[in-house]
Scaffold this motif. Structure first.
Motif, PDB file in Angstrom:
ATOM      1  N   VAL A   1     -33.418 -88.490  -7.734  1.00 45.30           N
ATOM      2  CA  VAL A   1     -32.505 -88.741  -6.619  1.00 45.30           C
ATOM      3  C   VAL A   1     -31.194 -87.985  -6.765  1.00 45.30           C
ATOM      4  O   VAL A   1     -30.426 -87.886  -5.820  1.00 45.30           O
ATOM      5  N   THR A   2     -30.918 -87.441  -7.950  1.00 46.78           N
ATOM      6  CA  THR A   2     -29.702 -86.662  -8.149  1.00 46.78           C
ATOM      7  C   THR A   2     -29.863 -85.218  -7.688  1.00 46.78           C
ATOM      8  O   THR A   2     -28.888 -84.497  -7.571  1.00 46.78           O
ATOM      9  N   TYR A   3     -31.086 -84.777  -7.474  1.00 45.50           N
ATOM     10  CA  TYR A   3     -31.431 -83.404  -7.084  1.00 45.50           C
ATOM     11  C   TYR A   3     -31.005 -82.372  -8.118  1.00 45.50           C
ATOM     12  O   TYR A   3     -30.912 -81.186  -7.816  1.00 45.50           O
ATOM     13  N   MET A   4     -30.725 -82.807  -9.355  1.00 39.01           N
ATOM     14  CA  MET A   4     -30.379 -81.858 -10.420  1.00 39.01           C
ATOM     15  C   MET A   4     -31.540 -80.925 -10.728  1.00 39.01           C
ATOM     16  O   MET A   4     -31.341 -79.748 -11.015  1.00 39.01           O
ATOM     17  N   THR A   5     -32.764 -81.438 -10.671  1.00 31.40           N
ATOM     18  CA  THR A   5     -33.931 -80.632 -10.990  1.00 31.40           C
ATOM     19  C   THR A   5     -34.064 -79.468 -10.024  1.00 31.40           C
ATOM     20  O   THR A   5     -34.320 -78.337 -10.442  1.00 31.40           O
ATOM     21  N   ILE A   6     -33.893 -79.723  -8.739  1.00 34.05           N
ATOM     22  CA  ILE A   6     -33.984 -78.654  -7.738  1.00 34.05           C
ATOM     23  C   ILE A   6     -32.889 -77.611  -7.994  1.00 34.05           C
ATOM     24  O   ILE A   6     -33.137 -76.408  -7.934  1.00 34.05           O
ATOM     25  N   GLY A   7     -31.683 -78.060  -8.286  1.00 34.01           N
ATOM     26  CA  GLY A   7     -30.597 -77.131  -8.602  1.00 34.01           C
ATOM     27  C   GLY A   7     -30.893 -76.289  -9.825  1.00 34.01           C
ATOM     28  O   GLY A   7     -30.614 -75.083  -9.847  1.00 34.01           O
ATOM     29  N   MET A   8     -31.474 -76.907 -10.847  1.00 36.84           N
ATOM     30  CA  MET A   8     -31.823 -76.155 -12.059  1.00 36.84           C
ATOM     31  C   MET A   8     -32.913 -75.127 -11.755  1.00 36.84           C
ATOM     32  O   MET A   8     -32.878 -74.015 -12.271  1.00 36.84           O
ATOM     33  N   MET A   9     -33.875 -75.489 -10.905  1.00 34.48           N
ATOM     34  CA  MET A   9     -34.935 -74.547 -10.551  1.00 34.48           C
ATOM     35  C   MET A   9     -34.367 -73.349  -9.799  1.00 34.48           C
ATOM     36  O   MET A   9     -34.751 -72.205 -10.047  1.00 34.48           O
ATOM     37  N   ILE A  10     -33.447 -73.597  -8.891  1.00 28.96           N
ATOM     38  CA  ILE A  10     -32.827 -72.497  -8.137  1.00 28.96           C
ATOM     39  C   ILE A  10     -32.011 -71.613  -9.073  1.00 28.96           C
ATOM     40  O   ILE A  10     -32.101 -70.379  -9.008  1.00 28.96           O
ATOM     41  N   LEU A  11     -31.224 -72.212  -9.956  1.00 31.74           N
ATOM     42  CA  LEU A  11     -30.412 -71.451 -10.902  1.00 31.74           C
ATOM     43  C   LEU A  11     -31.276 -70.595 -11.827  1.00 31.74           C
ATOM     44  O   LEU A  11     -30.986 -69.415 -12.060  1.00 31.74           O
ATOM     45  N   ALA A  12     -32.367 -71.160 -12.323  1.00 27.44           N
ATOM     46  CA  ALA A  12     -33.271 -70.398 -13.199  1.00 27.44           C
ATOM     47  C   ALA A  12     -33.921 -69.256 -12.436  1.00 27.44           C
ATOM     48  O   ALA A  12     -34.060 -68.144 -12.961  1.00 27.44           O
ATOM     49  N   SER A  13     -34.313 -69.495 -11.197  1.00 26.64           N
ATOM     50  CA  SER A  13     -34.939 -68.441 -10.404  1.00 26.64           C
ATOM     51  C   SER A  13     -33.968 -67.305 -10.113  1.00 26.64           C
ATOM     52  O   SER A  13     -34.317 -66.132 -10.217  1.00 26.64           O
ATOM     53  N   LEU A  14     -32.731 -67.653  -9.759  1.00 28.05           N
ATOM     54  CA  LEU A  14     -31.727 -66.614  -9.507  1.00 28.05           C
ATOM     55  C   LEU A  14     -31.425 -65.816 -10.768  1.00 28.05           C
ATOM     56  O   LEU A  14     -31.242 -64.595 -10.714  1.00 28.05           O
ATOM     57  N   THR A  15     -31.386 -66.489 -11.905  1.00 33.83           N
ATOM     58  CA  THR A  15     -31.155 -65.802 -13.172  1.00 33.83           C
ATOM     59  C   THR A  15     -32.291 -64.844 -13.474  1.00 33.83           C
ATOM     60  O   THR A  15     -32.073 -63.707 -13.881  1.00 33.83           O
ATOM     61  N   SER A  16     -33.504 -65.298 -13.249  1.00 29.50           N
ATOM     62  CA  SER A  16     -34.664 -64.457 -13.504  1.00 29.50           C
ATOM     63  C   SER A  16     -34.664 -63.227 -12.608  1.00 29.50           C
ATOM     64  O   SER A  16     -34.877 -62.103 -13.061  1.00 29.50           O
ATOM     65  N   VAL A  17     -34.388 -63.426 -11.335  1.00 29.69           N
ATOM     66  CA  VAL A  17     -34.380 -62.313 -10.393  1.00 29.69           C
ATOM     67  C   VAL A  17     -33.230 -61.357 -10.695  1.00 29.69           C
ATOM     68  O   VAL A  17     -33.372 -60.138 -10.567  1.00 29.69           O
ATOM     69  N   SER A  18     -32.091 -61.882 -11.140  1.00 31.44           N
ATOM     70  CA  SER A  18     -30.938 -61.009 -11.386  1.00 31.44           C
ATOM     71  C   SER A  18     -31.168 -60.065 -12.569  1.00 31.44           C
ATOM     72  O   SER A  18     -30.528 -59.027 -12.648  1.00 31.44           O
ATOM     73  N   THR A  19     -32.068 -60.419 -13.480  1.00 30.37           N
ATOM     74  CA  THR A  19     -32.329 -59.500 -14.593  1.00 30.37           C
ATOM     75  C   THR A  19     -33.202 -58.347 -14.151  1.00 30.37           C
ATOM     76  O   THR A  19     -33.039 -57.238 -14.625  1.00 30.37           O
ATOM     77  N   MET A  20     -34.140 -58.611 -13.268  1.00 30.70           N
ATOM     78  CA  MET A  20     -35.096 -57.615 -12.775  1.00 30.70           C
ATOM     79  C   MET A  20     -35.721 -56.813 -13.914  1.00 30.70           C
ATOM     80  O   MET A  20     -36.079 -55.653 -13.751  1.00 30.70           O
ATOM     81  N   GLY A  21     -35.856 -57.414 -15.069  1.00 30.38           N
ATOM     82  CA  GLY A  21     -36.519 -56.765 -16.183  1.00 30.38           C
ATOM     83  C   GLY A  21     -35.724 -55.647 -16.822  1.00 30.38           C
ATOM     84  O   GLY A  21     -36.233 -54.930 -17.670  1.00 30.38           O
ATOM     85  N   LYS A  22     -34.465 -55.478 -16.455  1.00 30.73           N
ATOM     86  CA  LYS A  22     -33.689 -54.337 -16.929  1.00 30.73           C
ATOM     87  C   LYS A  22     -32.877 -54.653 -18.172  1.00 30.73           C
ATOM     88  O   LYS A  22     -32.926 -53.931 -19.149  1.00 30.73           O
ATOM     89  N   ARG A  23     -32.112 -55.694 -18.120  1.00 37.29           N
ATOM     90  CA  ARG A  23     -31.283 -56.008 -19.281  1.00 37.29           C
ATOM     91  C   ARG A  23     -30.945 -57.494 -19.279  1.00 37.29           C
ATOM     92  O   ARG A  23     -31.027 -58.166 -18.254  1.00 37.29           O
ATOM     93  N   TRP A  24     -30.583 -57.960 -20.429  1.00 34.29           N
ATOM     94  CA  TRP A  24     -30.240 -59.375 -20.598  1.00 34.29           C
ATOM     95  C   TRP A  24     -28.837 -59.425 -21.149  1.00 34.29           C
ATOM     96  O   TRP A  24     -28.569 -58.959 -22.238  1.00 34.29           O
ATOM     97  N   ASN A  25     -27.891 -59.956 -20.397  1.00 33.65           N
ATOM     98  CA  ASN A  25     -26.517 -59.965 -20.861  1.00 33.65           C
ATOM     99  C   ASN A  25     -26.058 -61.379 -21.196  1.00 33.65           C
ATOM    100  O   ASN A  25     -26.835 -62.328 -21.146  1.00 33.65           O
ATOM    101  N   ASN A  26     -24.801 -61.520 -21.530  1.00 37.73           N
ATOM    102  CA  ASN A  26     -24.271 -62.820 -21.950  1.00 37.73           C
ATOM    103  C   ASN A  26     -24.358 -63.867 -20.848  1.00 37.73           C
ATOM    104  O   ASN A  26     -24.531 -65.051 -21.137  1.00 37.73           O
ATOM    105  N   TRP A  27     -24.229 -63.470 -19.603  1.00 32.90           N
ATOM    106  CA  TRP A  27     -24.322 -64.423 -18.499  1.00 32.90           C
ATOM    107  C   TRP A  27     -25.727 -65.031 -18.437  1.00 32.90           C
ATOM    108  O   TRP A  27     -25.881 -66.239 -18.286  1.00 32.90           O
TER     109      TRP A  27
END
Length: 144
Positions: free
Chosen positions: A38-64
């Protein structure tokens, strides 16, 4: 021929999406998560993880990206604490348990809190694992 880090990233992303799709289709995963958290934290975590994954695009992994990966588990544990607080808060209101209906209502409220706790913990651990696999494949290629 050497497999590039983009294709390793892409493979992990696609396998993750397939697993999510199977979970959604076969087990009604999204509706279960929304009903249990009911807190919707799980959905937020899924979105954050997906955006992080897409932002790397397999190129590099930085501190963020490293930071986001590390906070997945922490967000899951925060959800655990929130769920326990919900469960214990419901149990603390148990002074007027005179009928079976009162006891049933209390048990439902306690279980709802425990459901939030377990759902957010599981989501945090699974999402961190998913991002860690991507990170390892990218870093292996950078070191080679």
């Amino acid at each position: 021929m050497k497999v590039t880090n983009f294709w390793k990233w892409w493979t992990v992303l696609v396998l993750g999406l397939i697993a999510f799709g199977v979970g959604w289709y076969r087990y009604d995963l999204v509706n279960e998560i929304v009903a249990r958290d009911v807190t919707y934290m799980t959905i937020g975590m899924m979105i954050l993880a997906s955006l992080t994954s897409v932002s790397t695009m397999g190129k590099r992994w930085n501190n963020w990206h490293e930071f986001i990966t590390e906070i997945m588990t922490r967000l899951g544990f925060i959800g655990t604490i929130i769920g326990f607080m919900m469960a214990l808060g419901a149990a603390g209101l148990s002074e007027n348990l005179e009928t079976v209906h009162d006891v049933k209502t209390l048990v439902v409220e306690v279980m709802a809190g425990m459901s939030v706790a377990m759902t957010t913990t599981l989501a945090g651990l699974v999402l961190q694992l998913w991002l860690d696999v991507q990170k390892r494949s990218i870093k292996d290629d950078q070191e080679a």
